[in-house]
Write an enzyme that holds these catalytic residues in place. Structure first.
Site, PDB file in Angstrom:
ATOM      1  N   ASN A 140       7.968  27.199  -5.608  1.00  0.00           N
ATOM      2  CA  ASN A 140       6.833  26.641  -6.754  1.00  0.00           C
ATOM      3  C   ASN A 140       5.528  26.998  -6.275  1.00  0.00           C
ATOM      4  O   ASN A 140       5.152  26.985  -4.797  1.00  0.00           O
ATOM      5  CB  ASN A 140       7.065  25.182  -6.993  1.00  0.00           C
ATOM      6  CG  ASN A 140       6.270  24.700  -7.952  1.00  0.00           C
ATOM      7  OD1 ASN A 140       6.539  25.219  -9.049  1.00  0.00           O
ATOM      8  ND2 ASN A 140       4.985  24.101  -7.797  1.00  0.00           N
ATOM      9  N   GLU A 203       5.564  30.750  -9.929  1.00  0.00           N
ATOM     10  CA  GLU A 203       4.599  31.000 -10.738  1.00  0.00           C
ATOM     11  C   GLU A 203       3.856  32.454 -10.186  1.00  0.00           C
ATOM     12  O   GLU A 203       3.210  33.112 -10.704  1.00  0.00           O
ATOM     13  CB  GLU A 203       3.239  30.097 -10.754  1.00  0.00           C
ATOM     14  CG  GLU A 203       3.827  28.598 -11.232  1.00  0.00           C
ATOM     15  CD  GLU A 203       4.650  27.662 -10.748  1.00  0.00           C
ATOM     16  OE1 GLU A 203       5.311  28.029  -9.676  1.00  0.00           O
ATOM     17  OE2 GLU A 203       4.965  26.621 -11.286  1.00  0.00           O
ATOM     18  N   ASP A 252     -12.618  13.611 -11.697  1.00  0.00           N
ATOM     19  CA  ASP A 252     -11.328  14.432 -12.159  1.00  0.00           C
ATOM     20  C   ASP A 252     -11.814  15.216 -13.413  1.00  0.00           C
ATOM     21  O   ASP A 252     -13.291  15.132 -13.545  1.00  0.00           O
ATOM     22  CB  ASP A 252     -10.256  13.570 -12.386  1.00  0.00           C
ATOM     23  CG  ASP A 252     -10.574  12.525 -13.366  1.00  0.00           C
ATOM     24  OD1 ASP A 252     -11.738  12.592 -14.178  1.00  0.00           O
ATOM     25  OD2 ASP A 252      -9.847  11.443 -13.520  1.00  0.00           O
TER      26      ASP A 252
HETATM   27 MN    MN Z   1       6.201  25.129 -11.131  1.00  0.00          MN
END
Ligand code: MN
Length: 373
Positions: A140, A203, A252
């Protein structure tokens, strides 16, 4: 295909502004980034106390992202969807530009920015964190904010998604999770790391598909994790499954301070970088933050609405809605129910959505005055 090659293209296109005056990584760089928000790439040549140059606002406009992906704005969503559906595993190489210097990790030598007054301190905001499952079968890659704790430790904000899942599996096996933290990346890599690929799809494969199978990975020296061979810096880390600390506050995406939470600590056990590496900065709540998070969501909205009305011209998760909460969608209406169906599909595709407007195809979704008219 690296951040550098992209910067060269942007220089030729007169998209880069150089800042030659000495600026401090504490508030000064971020305030200039904010002043140029949604504008050119910024290249800070003299950051006080450091020999390292800082680049910022790389993915700050839609046009630059399209240019990085070699796609027209009309075909951006199609290109992203095709890469999500057909990732290509990158080749693994032994040597790469990022390996020019291999040394002990030391965060104090990197000009990490402190962005806003009430932030907890300096934060790395443009890094991708990659990890593999213990059997090596699942990888990941995702973007995580990293709070500097000391010269060799950071706290990582783990939203309960894929990296969190790998961390929980390690925790069950009473092991720590080895990670690679890469900084200074081509826009395609950052956009791929923000994509909604299901758990189990790396990814890096999506980034490689976006880059026309030109991406290469390199294995870390001391941990079992992989990172782009063309990155500017790779930090090798061990994410603790027993030690946590308070992380935050930090501004954020919508421009408010996120709360403090107990989050895992990563110990940095090694570092490699290009000899004259560039440090990539990313302003929390800036245009780049909104585009990297919002574009994949716009793509999902575009795809879902395309399923219920024949032609969807454009989607804009508008900046005033934090690039996240408000959508404007233009369609070619065929029958009276199309507007309503488009709205329902949009809310289904992006659960965080709070407000959506559907307009005819002759309205520019990026011109808010036209939308209101
Ligand atoms: Mn992922």
């Amino acid at each position: 295909m690296s951040l550098r090659s992209f910067l060269e293209e942007m220089k030729k296109g007169r998209e880069v502004v150089r800042v030659r005056d000495q600026v401090s990584p504490r508030f000064e760089v971020s305030s200039i980034m904010k002043a140029f928000n949604g504008g050119p790439v910024l290249f800070f040549e003299n950051v006080g106390g450091y020999n390292t140059r800082v680049v910022a606002n790389i993915c700050g406009t839609r046009r630059r992202i399209c240019s990085a992906l070699r796609v027209s704005p009309e075909n951006l969503y199609k290109k992203l969807i095709s890469a999500w559906r057909s990732p290509i595993s990158p080749k693994i190489v032994k040597e790469g530009p990022v390996k020019e210097v291999v040394e002990k990790a030391s965060l104090s030598r990197i000009p990490v920015l402190t962005h806003f007054e009430k932030d907890a301190g300096p934060y790395i905001t443009s890094a991708i964190v990659s990890a593999r499952s213990p059997d090596g079968k699942i990888e990941n890659v995702s973007i995580h904010r990293l709070m500097i704790l000391d010269d060799t430790h950071v706290a990582v904000r783990l939203v309960p998604r894929h990296l969190f899942k790998l961390w929980e599996t390690a925790k069950e096996e009473k092991k720590d999770l080895e990670v690679a933290i890469a900084i200074g990346l081509h826009p395609a890599v950052l956009l791929a790391a923000s994509s909604p690929a299901p758990f189990g799809v790396s990814e890096f494969g999506i980034a490689n598909a976006l880059l026309g199978n030109k991406m290469r990975l390199i294995k870390c020296e001391t941990v079992g994790a992989y990172a782009p061979a063309e990155a500017e810096i790779i930090l090798e880390g061990v994410m603790s499954t027993t030690e946590e600390t308070m992380e935050g506050p930090l501004v954020d995406i919508i421009g408010t301070y996120d709360i403090q939470r107990c989050q895992p600590i990563i110990e940095l056990v090694g570092m490699m970088h290009r000899e004259d590496y560039l440090y990539q900065a990313l302003l929390p709540s800036g245009a780049e933050h909104k585009l990297l998070m919002g574009l994949p969501r716009e793509t999902m909205i575009w795809e879902a609405v395309t399923g219920v009305v024949p032609i969807v011209k454009a989607v804009n998760l508008s900046s005033g809605g934090g690039g996240w909460l408000h959508a404007i969608i233009s369609i070619e209406k065929q029958t009276d129910g199309d507007g309503k169906n488009a709205l329902l599909a949009a809310f289904g595709a992006h659960p965080s959505l709070k407000h959506a407007v559907v307009v005819d195809a002759d309205i520019d979704v990026f011109d808010l005055e036209e939308v209101e008219w």
